[in-house]
Design a protein around this motif. Structure first.
Motif, PDB file in Angstrom:
ATOM      1  N   GLY A   1       0.808  -1.212   0.000  1.00 29.04           N
ATOM      2  CA  GLY A   1       0.000   0.000   0.000  1.00 29.04           C
ATOM      3  C   GLY A   1       0.840   1.260   0.000  1.00 29.04           C
ATOM      4  O   GLY A   1       0.343   2.338   0.322  1.00 29.04           O
ATOM      5  N   GLY A   2       2.120   1.106  -0.374  1.00 29.35           N
ATOM      6  CA  GLY A   2       2.998   2.268  -0.438  1.00 29.35           C
ATOM      7  C   GLY A   2       3.759   2.552   0.834  1.00 29.35           C
ATOM      8  O   GLY A   2       4.471   3.559   0.918  1.00 29.35           O
ATOM      9  N   ASP A   3       3.637   1.686   1.836  1.00 34.24           N
ATOM     10  CA  ASP A   3       4.301   1.935   3.123  1.00 34.24           C
ATOM     11  C   ASP A   3       5.727   1.409   3.100  1.00 34.24           C
ATOM     12  O   ASP A   3       5.968   0.223   3.337  1.00 34.24           O
ATOM     13  CB  ASP A   3       3.511   1.274   4.253  1.00 34.24           C
ATOM     14  CG  ASP A   3       4.136   1.496   5.618  1.00 34.24           C
ATOM     15  OD1 ASP A   3       5.025   2.378   5.741  1.00 34.24           O
ATOM     16  OD2 ASP A   3       3.732   0.805   6.580  1.00 34.24           O
ATOM     17  N   ILE A   4       6.681   2.301   2.839  1.00 37.59           N
ATOM     18  CA  ILE A   4       8.077   1.858   2.800  1.00 37.59           C
ATOM     19  C   ILE A   4       8.650   1.692   4.209  1.00 37.59           C
ATOM     20  O   ILE A   4       9.748   1.175   4.370  1.00 37.59           O
ATOM     21  CB  ILE A   4       8.943   2.832   1.974  1.00 37.59           C
ATOM     22  CG1 ILE A   4       8.995   4.226   2.592  1.00 37.59           C
ATOM     23  CG2 ILE A   4       8.443   2.931   0.549  1.00 37.59           C
ATOM     24  CD1 ILE A   4      10.057   4.456   3.575  1.00 37.59           C
ATOM     25  N   THR A   5       7.909   2.113   5.244  1.00 36.96           N
ATOM     26  CA  THR A   5       8.392   1.999   6.624  1.00 36.96           C
ATOM     27  C   THR A   5       8.061   0.647   7.243  1.00 36.96           C
ATOM     28  O   THR A   5       8.564   0.320   8.325  1.00 36.96           O
ATOM     29  CB  THR A   5       7.808   3.099   7.516  1.00 36.96           C
ATOM     30  OG1 THR A   5       6.404   2.869   7.734  1.00 36.96           O
ATOM     31  CG2 THR A   5       8.004   4.471   6.907  1.00 36.96           C
ATOM     32  N   LEU A   6       7.200  -0.148   6.599  1.00 38.16           N
ATOM     33  CA  LEU A   6       6.854  -1.483   7.089  1.00 38.16           C
ATOM     34  C   LEU A   6       8.130  -2.240   7.449  1.00 38.16           C
ATOM     35  O   LEU A   6       9.076  -2.272   6.657  1.00 38.16           O
ATOM     36  CB  LEU A   6       6.079  -2.228   6.004  1.00 38.16           C
ATOM     37  CG  LEU A   6       5.685  -3.677   6.273  1.00 38.16           C
ATOM     38  CD1 LEU A   6       4.667  -3.754   7.408  1.00 38.16           C
ATOM     39  CD2 LEU A   6       5.140  -4.323   4.999  1.00 38.16           C
ATOM     40  N   SER A   7       8.159  -2.850   8.639  1.00 36.63           N
ATOM     41  CA  SER A   7       9.427  -3.394   9.124  1.00 36.63           C
ATOM     42  C   SER A   7       9.423  -4.910   9.281  1.00 36.63           C
ATOM     43  O   SER A   7       8.419  -5.516   9.662  1.00 36.63           O
ATOM     44  CB  SER A   7       9.776  -2.768  10.474  1.00 36.63           C
ATOM     45  OG  SER A   7      11.055  -3.218  10.909  1.00 36.63           O
ATOM     46  N   ARG A   8      10.577  -5.489   8.980  1.00 34.12           N
ATOM     47  CA  ARG A   8      10.788  -6.910   9.201  1.00 34.12           C
ATOM     48  C   ARG A   8      11.358  -7.185  10.576  1.00 34.12           C
ATOM     49  O   ARG A   8      11.591  -8.350  10.930  1.00 34.12           O
ATOM     50  CB  ARG A   8      11.702  -7.477   8.123  1.00 34.12           C
ATOM     51  CG  ARG A   8      13.151  -6.953   8.142  1.00 34.12           C
ATOM     52  CD  ARG A   8      13.865  -7.413   6.882  1.00 34.12           C
ATOM     53  NE  ARG A   8      15.299  -7.131   6.858  1.00 34.12           N
ATOM     54  CZ  ARG A   8      15.838  -5.986   6.440  1.00 34.12           C
ATOM     55  NH1 ARG A   8      15.048  -4.986   6.073  1.00 34.12           N
ATOM     56  NH2 ARG A   8      17.155  -5.839   6.407  1.00 34.12           N
ATOM     57  N   THR A   9      11.612  -6.151  11.370  1.00 33.44           N
ATOM     58  CA  THR A   9      12.103  -6.368  12.730  1.00 33.44           C
ATOM     59  C   THR A   9      10.963  -6.900  13.599  1.00 33.44           C
ATOM     60  O   THR A   9       9.789  -6.675  13.294  1.00 33.44           O
ATOM     61  CB  THR A   9      12.639  -5.062  13.343  1.00 33.44           C
ATOM     62  OG1 THR A   9      11.569  -4.116  13.441  1.00 33.44           O
ATOM     63  CG2 THR A   9      13.754  -4.478  12.493  1.00 33.44           C
ATOM     64  N   PRO A  10      11.264  -7.614  14.681  1.00 40.45           N
ATOM     65  CA  PRO A  10      10.201  -8.152  15.528  1.00 40.45           C
ATOM     66  C   PRO A  10       9.365  -7.039  16.160  1.00 40.45           C
ATOM     67  O   PRO A  10       9.882  -5.957  16.460  1.00 40.45           O
ATOM     68  CB  PRO A  10      10.972  -8.932  16.612  1.00 40.45           C
ATOM     69  CG  PRO A  10      12.321  -9.174  16.027  1.00 40.45           C
ATOM     70  CD  PRO A  10      12.613  -8.007  15.145  1.00 40.45           C
ATOM     71  N   SER A  11       8.084  -7.292  16.346  1.00 43.42           N
ATOM     72  CA  SER A  11       7.221  -6.324  17.016  1.00 43.42           C
ATOM     73  C   SER A  11       7.798  -5.973  18.380  1.00 43.42           C
ATOM     74  O   SER A  11       8.268  -6.859  19.118  1.00 43.42           O
ATOM     75  CB  SER A  11       5.813  -6.893  17.189  1.00 43.42           C
ATOM     76  OG  SER A  11       5.162  -7.015  15.949  1.00 43.42           O
ATOM     77  N   GLY A  12       7.779  -4.685  18.714  1.00 38.90           N
ATOM     78  CA  GLY A  12       8.375  -4.220  19.963  1.00 38.90           C
ATOM     79  C   GLY A  12       9.828  -3.843  19.814  1.00 38.90           C
ATOM     80  O   GLY A  12      10.424  -3.262  20.721  1.00 38.90           O
ATOM     81  N   ASP A  13      10.411  -4.179  18.671  1.00 37.49           N
ATOM     82  CA  ASP A  13      11.808  -3.859  18.389  1.00 37.49           C
ATOM     83  C   ASP A  13      11.820  -2.766  17.320  1.00 37.49           C
ATOM     84  O   ASP A  13      11.501  -3.021  16.158  1.00 37.49           O
ATOM     85  CB  ASP A  13      12.513  -5.113  17.889  1.00 37.49           C
ATOM     86  CG  ASP A  13      14.020  -4.966  17.853  1.00 37.49           C
ATOM     87  OD1 ASP A  13      14.519  -3.912  18.297  1.00 37.49           O
ATOM     88  OD2 ASP A  13      14.697  -5.891  17.371  1.00 37.49           O
ATOM     89  N   GLU A  14      12.134  -1.524  17.705  1.00 36.79           N
ATOM     90  CA  GLU A  14      12.016  -0.388  16.793  1.00 36.79           C
ATOM     91  C   GLU A  14      13.091  -0.395  15.711  1.00 36.79           C
ATOM     92  O   GLU A  14      14.277  -0.579  16.000  1.00 36.79           O
ATOM     93  CB  GLU A  14      12.099   0.936  17.573  1.00 36.79           C
ATOM     94  CG  GLU A  14      10.933   1.146  18.544  1.00 36.79           C
ATOM     95  CD  GLU A  14       9.634   1.539  17.852  1.00 36.79           C
ATOM     96  OE1 GLU A  14       9.516   1.338  16.626  1.00 36.79           O
ATOM     97  OE2 GLU A  14       8.741   2.037  18.537  1.00 36.79           O
ATOM     98  N   SER A  15      12.653  -0.175  14.486  1.00 38.01           N
ATOM     99  CA  SER A  15      13.573  -0.029  13.363  1.00 38.01           C
ATOM    100  C   SER A  15      14.005   1.433  13.270  1.00 38.01           C
ATOM    101  O   SER A  15      13.783   2.223  14.193  1.00 38.01           O
ATOM    102  CB  SER A  15      12.863  -0.445  12.070  1.00 38.01           C
ATOM    103  OG  SER A  15      11.844   0.508  11.762  1.00 38.01           O
ATOM    104  N   ALA A  16      14.581   1.796  12.132  1.00 42.01           N
ATOM    105  CA  ALA A  16      14.940   3.201  11.916  1.00 42.01           C
ATOM    106  C   ALA A  16      13.696   4.083  11.913  1.00 42.01           C
ATOM    107  O   ALA A  16      13.791   5.295  12.113  1.00 42.01           O
ATOM    108  CB  ALA A  16      15.693   3.348  10.595  1.00 42.01           C
ATOM    109  N   TYR A  17      12.528   3.470  11.686  1.00 43.48           N
ATOM    110  CA  TYR A  17      11.264   4.199  11.671  1.00 43.48           C
ATOM    111  C   TYR A  17      10.450   3.860  12.916  1.00 43.48           C
ATOM    112  O   TYR A  17       9.769   2.818  12.971  1.00 43.48           O
ATOM    113  CB  TYR A  17      10.463   3.850  10.410  1.00 43.48           C
ATOM    114  CG  TYR A  17      11.160   4.205   9.128  1.00 43.48           C
ATOM    115  CD1 TYR A  17      11.619   5.493   8.892  1.00 43.48           C
ATOM    116  CD2 TYR A  17      11.363   3.249   8.134  1.00 43.48           C
ATOM    117  CE1 TYR A  17      12.255   5.836   7.705  1.00 43.48           C
ATOM    118  CE2 TYR A  17      11.994   3.571   6.942  1.00 43.48           C
ATOM    119  CZ  TYR A  17      12.443   4.867   6.735  1.00 43.48           C
ATOM    120  OH  TYR A  17      13.077   5.199   5.562  1.00 43.48           O
ATOM    121  N   ALA A  18      10.523   4.723  13.903  1.00 40.64           N
ATOM    122  CA  ALA A  18       9.809   4.483  15.159  1.00 40.64           C
ATOM    123  C   ALA A  18       8.309   4.388  14.897  1.00 40.64           C
ATOM    124  O   ALA A  18       7.742   5.192  14.159  1.00 40.64           O
ATOM    125  CB  ALA A  18      10.093   5.614  16.147  1.00 40.64           C
TER     126      ALA A  18
END
Length: 456
Positions: free
Chosen positions: A142-159
């Motif tokens: 849906g255009g969300d480039i911030t979607l993260s493969r890091t585990p939930s609760g583990d913040e990526s570069a995109y808080a």
């Protein structure tokens, strides 16, 4: 006494007869005399005094010069404009009407358009639906480039980003809830929301290897970073494939192929990005290119302009039209400002920042995302507002810009005399990293002069 009265009557009668003869009217001797009309007392007249003219307002003596700072050769091909944000008066101008590349300051225009077209509460949604084949599901970007493969609760570069493991858990639960479903065996990747080229032709490919820009696709994770935790990290040439592999790993034991979702397919799960108001701040504070391109493309799609790079100008200008500032001469080929082909006059920026400073409409979200000199974001780095320029720490709220052919800075200054100023500075062509020091010194000069800034 009687004799005197008779004499007076005779005299009066004679006068009356004489008067009557003078106008040619016969007078009967027996007619009573008329009562004389009293002569009116003249009304005194007075000559009106001229009203005093309005006292002209005291003119401001603008004698505070920044000529020495502006002549610094490190500024290269120099353009600038400063405006009093309260009165709108232009205090300083050097090529302010000439549209030139603005580098990452262009993100201000992208953000302003997104806040208007998408709205501050818009969230990009990544979904999973049933595939047409038994045992298949479709991951729809849906255009969300911030979607993260890091585990939930583990913040990526995109808080605050959405996480793939959350989406996978929803899908597995929905799939298991229907006993008629066969085992999951296939994952189809749908990135059709964005179209056309994934890489803007005017971009240097080193931006990908240096870790500043990913290919632009509607489906990707962590802005396609090798390291999802770092702002700067090498990107791949296949962000869709990286996202697919990460989601397949969450589902386990499925094959991967490209395709599109069938119309009307049942939804199995969905996750959403942060709202636009937050995304704007995330792209401005550290000059994140990927979010800026995400916003520009979503603006183009939402406005009906299209879904490729060639649609960004129409979409962004449609959003900017709501602010009532003339956009003549503006050229927008991307959302991040990375291209040399972008062109924005400093005059446009000083006017837009006047509205941003006043927090008009939804623009307060944009102001809140600006780096602050000496305090936050890209203006808090060790090479910004140092030495004498530190006098403006905490008083400059501005977007930085840097490409190979120029350095820029534009925003709001809360000047030493209390005057709010809006400004834009371009240092273009034959410049190097030292241009930032010269830009900061000139900005500090604007801060010190305030409303006394001279245009000489």
């Amino acid at each position: 006494m009687i004799a005197g009265g008779t004499l007076a009557l005779v005299l009066f009668g004679g006068i009356a007869v004489a008067a009557g003869s003078a106008v040619g009217a016969p007078v009967a001797a027996s007619a009573p005399s008329a009562t004389p009309t009293p002569t009116p007392t003249p009304t005194p007249t007075q000559t009106a005094r001229p009203a005093p003219g309005a006292v002209p307002a005291a003119s401001i003596v603008r004698s505070c010069s920044v000529a020495d700072l502006a002549s610094d050769p490190r500024l290269g091909s120099f353009q600038a404009q400063v405006r009093n944000a309260t009165t709108g008066a232009v205090l300083y101008d050097r090529g302010g009407n000439t549209a030139s590349r603005a580098a990452s300051v262009l993100k201000v225009l992208t953000s302003a358009a997104a806040l208007e077209v998408l709205g501050p509460d818009y969230r990009a949604t990544t979904t999973v639906v049933k595939g047409a084949e038994p045992g298949s599901v479709v991951l729809v970007g849906g255009g969300d480039i911030t979607l993260s493969r890091t585990p939930s609760g583990d913040e990526s570069a995109y808080a605050g980003a959405a996480h793939l493991d959350d989406l996978a858990a929803q899908v597995e639960a929905a799939w298991a809830a229907d006993p008629a479903n066969p085992p999951l065996t296939k994952l189809i990747l749908d990135s059709s929301m964005f179209g056309g080229a994934e890489w803007q032709p005017s971009w240097d490919s080193k931006e990908l290897w240096d870790g500043y820009m990913p290919p632009i696709t509607a489906l990707q994770v962590d802005g396609d970073r090798d390291n999802p935790y770092n702002n700067t990290s090498t990107r791949s040439e296949d962000p869709i494939g990286r996202a697919g592999e990460a989601f397949a790993a969450e589902l386990g034991g499925v094959s991967i192929e490209r395709g599109t979702a069938p119309a009307g397919a049942a939804q199995l799960g969905a996750v959403q990005s942060q709202p636009v108001s937050t995304l704007v701040q995330q792209t401005l504070i550290v000059s994140d290119n990927a979010i800026a391109e995400m916003l520009a493309r979503l603006v183009a799609v939402e406005s009906g302009a299209g879904n490729g790079f060639e649609s960004i100008q129409a979409g962004v200008l449609q959003g900017l039209a709501a602010y009532g500032i003339d956009t003549t001469g503006i050229v927008i080929v991307d959302g991040s400002g990375l291209s040399d082909d972008n062109a924005v006059p400093p005059n446009y920026l000083t006017q837009l920042f006047t509205k941003i400073n006043a927090r008009e409409g939804n623009l307060g979200a944009l102001f809140d995302g600006l780096p602050v000199a000496g305090q936050s974001g890209s203006l808090s780095y060790s090479d910004r507002f140092t030495g004498d320029s530190a006098v403006a720490d905490g008083a400059v709220f501005a977007k930085t810009g840097w490409i190979d052919t120029g350095y820029t800075l534009s925003g709001v200054i809360h000047a030493a005399d209390g005057t709010p100023l809006t400004f834009a500075i371009y240092a273009l062509d034959d410049v190097d990293d030292s241009a930032k020091t010269a830009i900061d010194a000139l900005t500090a000069g604007f801060y010190s002069c305030g409303d006394s800034l001279s245009n000489q």
